[in-house]
Motif scaffolding. Structure first.
Motif, PDB file in Angstrom:
ATOM      1  N   GLU B  16       4.641 -14.659  -3.063  1.00  0.00           N
ATOM      2  CA  GLU B  16       4.042 -15.027  -1.689  1.00  0.00           C
ATOM      3  C   GLU B  16       4.883 -15.559  -0.764  1.00  0.00           C
ATOM      4  OE1 GLU B  16       0.902 -17.462  -2.913  1.00  0.00           O
ATOM      5  OE2 GLU B  16      -0.722 -15.849  -2.660  1.00  0.00           O
ATOM      6  N   HIS B  17       6.218 -15.698  -1.300  1.00  0.00           N
ATOM      7  CA  HIS B  17       7.110 -16.161  -0.214  1.00  0.00           C
ATOM      8  C   HIS B  17       8.096 -14.984   0.472  1.00  0.00           C
ATOM      9  CE1 HIS B  17       7.483 -20.528  -0.712  1.00  0.00           C
ATOM     10  NE2 HIS B  17       7.207 -20.392  -2.074  1.00  0.00           N
ATOM     11  N   VAL B  18       7.903 -13.850  -0.252  1.00  0.00           N
ATOM     12  CA  VAL B  18       8.189 -12.502   0.518  1.00  0.00           C
ATOM     13  C   VAL B  18       7.418 -12.167   1.715  1.00  0.00           C
ATOM     14  CG1 VAL B  18       9.307 -10.198   0.327  1.00  0.00           C
ATOM     15  CG2 VAL B  18       9.575 -12.193  -1.597  1.00  0.00           C
ATOM     16  N   SER B  19       8.157 -12.103   2.942  1.00  0.00           N
ATOM     17  CA  SER B  19       7.109 -11.318   3.739  1.00  0.00           C
ATOM     18  C   SER B  19       7.559 -10.163   4.328  1.00  0.00           C
ATOM     19  CB  SER B  19       7.149 -12.294   5.115  1.00  0.00           C
ATOM     20  OG  SER B  19       8.353 -12.541   5.624  1.00  0.00           O
ATOM     21  N   ASP B  20       6.717  -9.303   5.100  1.00  0.00           N
ATOM     22  CA  ASP B  20       6.888  -7.874   5.437  1.00  0.00           C
ATOM     23  C   ASP B  20       7.986  -8.126   6.611  1.00  0.00           C
ATOM     24  OD1 ASP B  20       7.013  -5.829   7.306  1.00  0.00           O
ATOM     25  OD2 ASP B  20       5.073  -5.026   6.310  1.00  0.00           O
ATOM     26  N   PRO B  21       9.084  -7.662   6.579  1.00  0.00           N
ATOM     27  CA  PRO B  21      10.143  -7.999   7.637  1.00  0.00           C
ATOM     28  C   PRO B  21       9.680  -7.771   9.337  1.00  0.00           C
ATOM     29  CG  PRO B  21      11.171  -6.381   5.944  1.00  0.00           C
ATOM     30  CD  PRO B  21       9.717  -6.809   5.601  1.00  0.00           C
ATOM     31  N   MET B  31      -0.024  -8.036   2.066  1.00  0.00           N
ATOM     32  CA  MET B  31      -0.230  -6.517   2.362  1.00  0.00           C
ATOM     33  C   MET B  31      -0.480  -5.647   1.156  1.00  0.00           C
ATOM     34  SD  MET B  31       1.010  -5.388   5.167  1.00  0.00           S
ATOM     35  CE  MET B  31       1.721  -3.851   5.781  1.00  0.00           C
ATOM     36  N   GLY B  32      -0.441  -6.343  -0.038  1.00  0.00           N
ATOM     37  CA  GLY B  32      -0.884  -5.333  -0.973  1.00  0.00           C
ATOM     38  C   GLY B  32       0.013  -4.347  -1.712  1.00  0.00           C
ATOM     39  N   VAL B  33       1.387  -4.563  -1.121  1.00  0.00           N
ATOM     40  CA  VAL B  33       2.482  -3.533  -1.562  1.00  0.00           C
ATOM     41  C   VAL B  33       2.988  -3.762  -2.947  1.00  0.00           C
ATOM     42  CG1 VAL B  33       3.047  -3.064   0.842  1.00  0.00           C
ATOM     43  CG2 VAL B  33       4.371  -4.654  -0.564  1.00  0.00           C
ATOM     44  N   VAL B  34       2.626  -4.821  -3.444  1.00  0.00           N
ATOM     45  CA  VAL B  34       3.080  -5.295  -4.794  1.00  0.00           C
ATOM     46  C   VAL B  34       2.007  -4.677  -5.720  1.00  0.00           C
ATOM     47  CG1 VAL B  34       3.852  -7.109  -6.500  1.00  0.00           C
ATOM     48  CG2 VAL B  34       4.338  -7.220  -3.992  1.00  0.00           C
ATOM     49  N   ARG B  35       2.352  -3.852  -6.727  1.00  0.00           N
ATOM     50  CA  ARG B  35       1.435  -3.249  -7.454  1.00  0.00           C
ATOM     51  C   ARG B  35       1.340  -3.870  -8.910  1.00  0.00           C
ATOM     52  NH1 ARG B  35      -1.894  -3.340  -4.522  1.00  0.00           N
ATOM     53  NH2 ARG B  35      -3.436  -2.127  -5.815  1.00  0.00           N
ATOM     54  N   SER B  36       2.598  -4.224  -9.458  1.00  0.00           N
ATOM     55  CA  SER B  36       2.647  -4.892 -10.608  1.00  0.00           C
ATOM     56  C   SER B  36       3.920  -5.876 -10.690  1.00  0.00           C
ATOM     57  CB  SER B  36       2.604  -3.835 -11.776  1.00  0.00           C
ATOM     58  OG  SER B  36       4.013  -3.419 -12.139  1.00  0.00           O
ATOM     59  N   PRO B  50       5.075   1.817  -0.835  1.00  0.00           N
ATOM     60  CA  PRO B  50       5.303   1.965   0.514  1.00  0.00           C
ATOM     61  C   PRO B  50       4.118   2.045   1.377  1.00  0.00           C
ATOM     62  CG  PRO B  50       6.092   4.146  -0.312  1.00  0.00           C
ATOM     63  CD  PRO B  50       5.803   3.230  -1.508  1.00  0.00           C
ATOM     64  N   THR B  51       4.041   1.509   2.365  1.00  0.00           N
ATOM     65  CA  THR B  51       3.012   1.553   3.248  1.00  0.00           C
ATOM     66  C   THR B  51       2.913   2.926   3.795  1.00  0.00           C
ATOM     67  OG1 THR B  51       4.232   0.472   5.103  1.00  0.00           O
ATOM     68  CG2 THR B  51       2.453  -0.802   3.762  1.00  0.00           C
ATOM     69  N   TRP B  90      -6.035  -2.486   0.781  1.00  0.00           N
ATOM     70  CA  TRP B  90      -5.331  -3.344  -0.023  1.00  0.00           C
ATOM     71  C   TRP B  90      -4.814  -4.442   0.587  1.00  0.00           C
ATOM     72  CZ3 TRP B  90      -1.999   0.472  -3.369  1.00  0.00           C
ATOM     73  CH2 TRP B  90      -3.116   1.345  -4.198  1.00  0.00           C
ATOM     74  N   ILE B  91      -5.003  -4.575   1.854  1.00  0.00           N
ATOM     75  CA  ILE B  91      -4.912  -5.692   2.809  1.00  0.00           C
ATOM     76  C   ILE B  91      -5.725  -6.848   2.463  1.00  0.00           C
ATOM     77  CG2 ILE B  91      -4.177  -6.803   5.094  1.00  0.00           C
ATOM     78  CD1 ILE B  91      -3.447  -3.940   6.227  1.00  0.00           C
ATOM     79  N   THR B  92      -5.479  -7.992   2.148  1.00  0.00           N
ATOM     80  CA  THR B  92      -6.227  -9.053   1.803  1.00  0.00           C
ATOM     81  C   THR B  92      -7.096  -9.660   2.851  1.00  0.00           C
ATOM     82  OG1 THR B  92      -4.715 -10.714   1.892  1.00  0.00           O
ATOM     83  CG2 THR B  92      -5.072  -9.640  -0.350  1.00  0.00           C
ATOM     84  N   PRO B  93      -8.285 -10.316   2.856  1.00  0.00           N
ATOM     85  CA  PRO B  93      -8.767 -10.895   3.969  1.00  0.00           C
ATOM     86  C   PRO B  93      -7.965 -11.934   4.564  1.00  0.00           C
ATOM     87  CG  PRO B  93     -10.369 -10.914   2.196  1.00  0.00           C
ATOM     88  CD  PRO B  93      -9.086 -10.204   1.621  1.00  0.00           C
TER      89      PRO B  93
END
Ligand SMILES: [Zn+2]
Lengths: 251, 165
Positions: B16-21, B31-36, B50-51, B90-93
């Motif tokens: 969760e510390h990694v943000s979309d640059p 963002m839902g980009v981590v799948r596993s 990728p988005t 996949w973007i969370t609330p």
């Protein structure tokens, strides 16, 4: 190389997007307005992203030292197998949008079929790309209508663009030996089956845009065999300059 | 093939510390980009998707994931996967709220999205004043995933995150 037909088949798909992406990228900072400039470069970026997936797959098939970059940048003119349509220059914005539209309609139909391929990598790329290409088609279709059904000047320019690019449309539906082999294996898309649908979709938009559907039955071909128009060498010299000047450079 | 995420719980607070640059208020988890993300023999295997195909942020995201995992004491292997393709669902609330707070209108459903992008319907809420009297300026915004809008009440221009299904 094992899977040589598949390798060539992938290039046949990806080279179209690479060269069209390069053409759109040339408009960076030169679009007719900020919004259209950004739109063209965004579409270019989408296409390059798709191309990377295809070339990474092709590089894996080829093995050895092949990478997505060597495939993109280190081939000779005759080794690129994109259709002639996508290499046509950006004469004016009507021309750019007509080229885009004539390709987008094909591209979307093609990807819809590629989703059903027996090759799971191609299926994944198709499913990803189709979402992006739907936006491209909306954008270019919108401009065909706006310019076609716009002022006298915009109408005439769009008509001229459609008339001169029409001759490159038939090649989209030609099959190479690799295409035929891949269709037979359930991997490739039978493009000949898309032709009727393609022209009916294109014609419907042209009519709505108050444009005349060209009647010419004379079509250019050659790109799929590596025989390109005079514009192609210039594209390559531009695109390959960095790799030739600084071999093996990386970002 | 599954659309479920498979993420080891102890990795969640780290990732969760990694943000979309390109959207620094949004974590890659929201963002839902981590799948596993799973730990095997002390190595973390992460799959990201990728988005958009050409999203230039993916390389940076991969490097950033490696960095935070390294700090937490893990070596990692990052893989970019294409299937199943990312969707704005996949973007969370919490992610949607972060977008709105940042000035980007969150994606509408597929039908409503078509209505605003193709039929000029005014329903996208202005992120500045909340008015729905907004219009599409361009289908492509500052990145391929966004469209440009303008509010006809407060005149503020803003980005709308396009629906991707
Ligand atoms: Zn407002």
């Amino acid at each position: 190389m094992k899977n040589e037909n598949l390798y060539n088949y992938i290039l046949g798909i990806a080279d179209n997007s690479l060269i069209l992406g390069q053409r759109l990228g040339e408009l960076t900072g030169h679009g007719p307005s900020l919004e259209t400039d950004i739109a063209c470069t965004n579409m270019s970026l989408d296409l390059f992203g798709q191309v990377r997936s295809y070339y990474q797959y092709a590089a894996k098939l080829k093995g050895g030292d092949a990478t997505e970059d060597t495939i993109a940048f280190l081939r000779k003119e005759r080794d690129y197998v994109n259709v002639l349509l996508v290499e046509q220059p950006d004469r004016d914005f009507a021309y750019t949008m007509a080229r885009q539209f004539l390709f987008d309609v094909y591209h979307l139909l093609f990807l819809q079929e590629l989703q059903k391929s027996h090759d799971i990598t191609l299926t994944a790329i198709a499913k990803k790309s189709i979402k992006e290409v739907s936006y491209h088609q909306r954008f270019s279709t919108d401009w065909i209508k706006r310019l076609g059904d716009g002022t006298t000047v915009s109408h005439d320019k769009m008509q001229e663009a459609i008339d001169s690019l029409w001759t490159y449309t038939d090649e989209l539906f030609h099959q190479t030996a690799a295409d035929k082999a891949m269709v037979a294996e359930g991997i490739g898309v039978d493009v000949t089956a898309l032709k009727v649908k393609y022209y009916s979709l294109v014609n419907a938009v042209l009519e709505e845009a108050t444009l005349k559907i060209p009647e010419s039955k004379w079509f250019q071909k050659g790109g799929k065999k590596g025989i390109h128009t005079e514009h192609f060498g210039y594209i390559l010299s531009n695109m390959q300059y960095m790799q030739l000047a600084y071999p093996n450079m990386e970002w | 093939m599954t659309t479920e995420q498979n993420i080891d719980e102890i990795l969640i607070p780290i990732l969760e510390h990694v943000s979309d640059p390109e959207i620094p208020v949004l974590s890659i988890m929201d963002m839902g980009v981590v799948r596993s993300a799973v730990i095997k023999n002390k190595i973390v295997y992460v799959e990201i998707t990728p988005t958009y195909s050409g999203c230039p942020a993916m390389d940076v995201i991969g490097d950033d994931i490696k960095t935070v995992l390294k700090v937490a004491g893990y070596d990692s292997r990052i893989e970019l996967i294409l299937a199943p393709a990312w969707t704005t669902d996949w973007i969370t609330p919490r992610g949607r709220k972060a977008l709105e707070d940042y000035g980007i209108a969150a994606p509408l459903g597929a039908e409503a999205d078509k209505d605003v992008l193709l039929n000029g319907k005014r329903i996208v809420k202005c992120t500045n004043c909340g008015s729905q009297n907004t219009r599409l300026v361009s289908q492509f915004g500052s990145t391929a995933c966004k469209a440009q809008f303008q509010c006809d009440d407060c005149q503020e221009p803003f980005d709308y995150f396009k629906c991707l299904k």
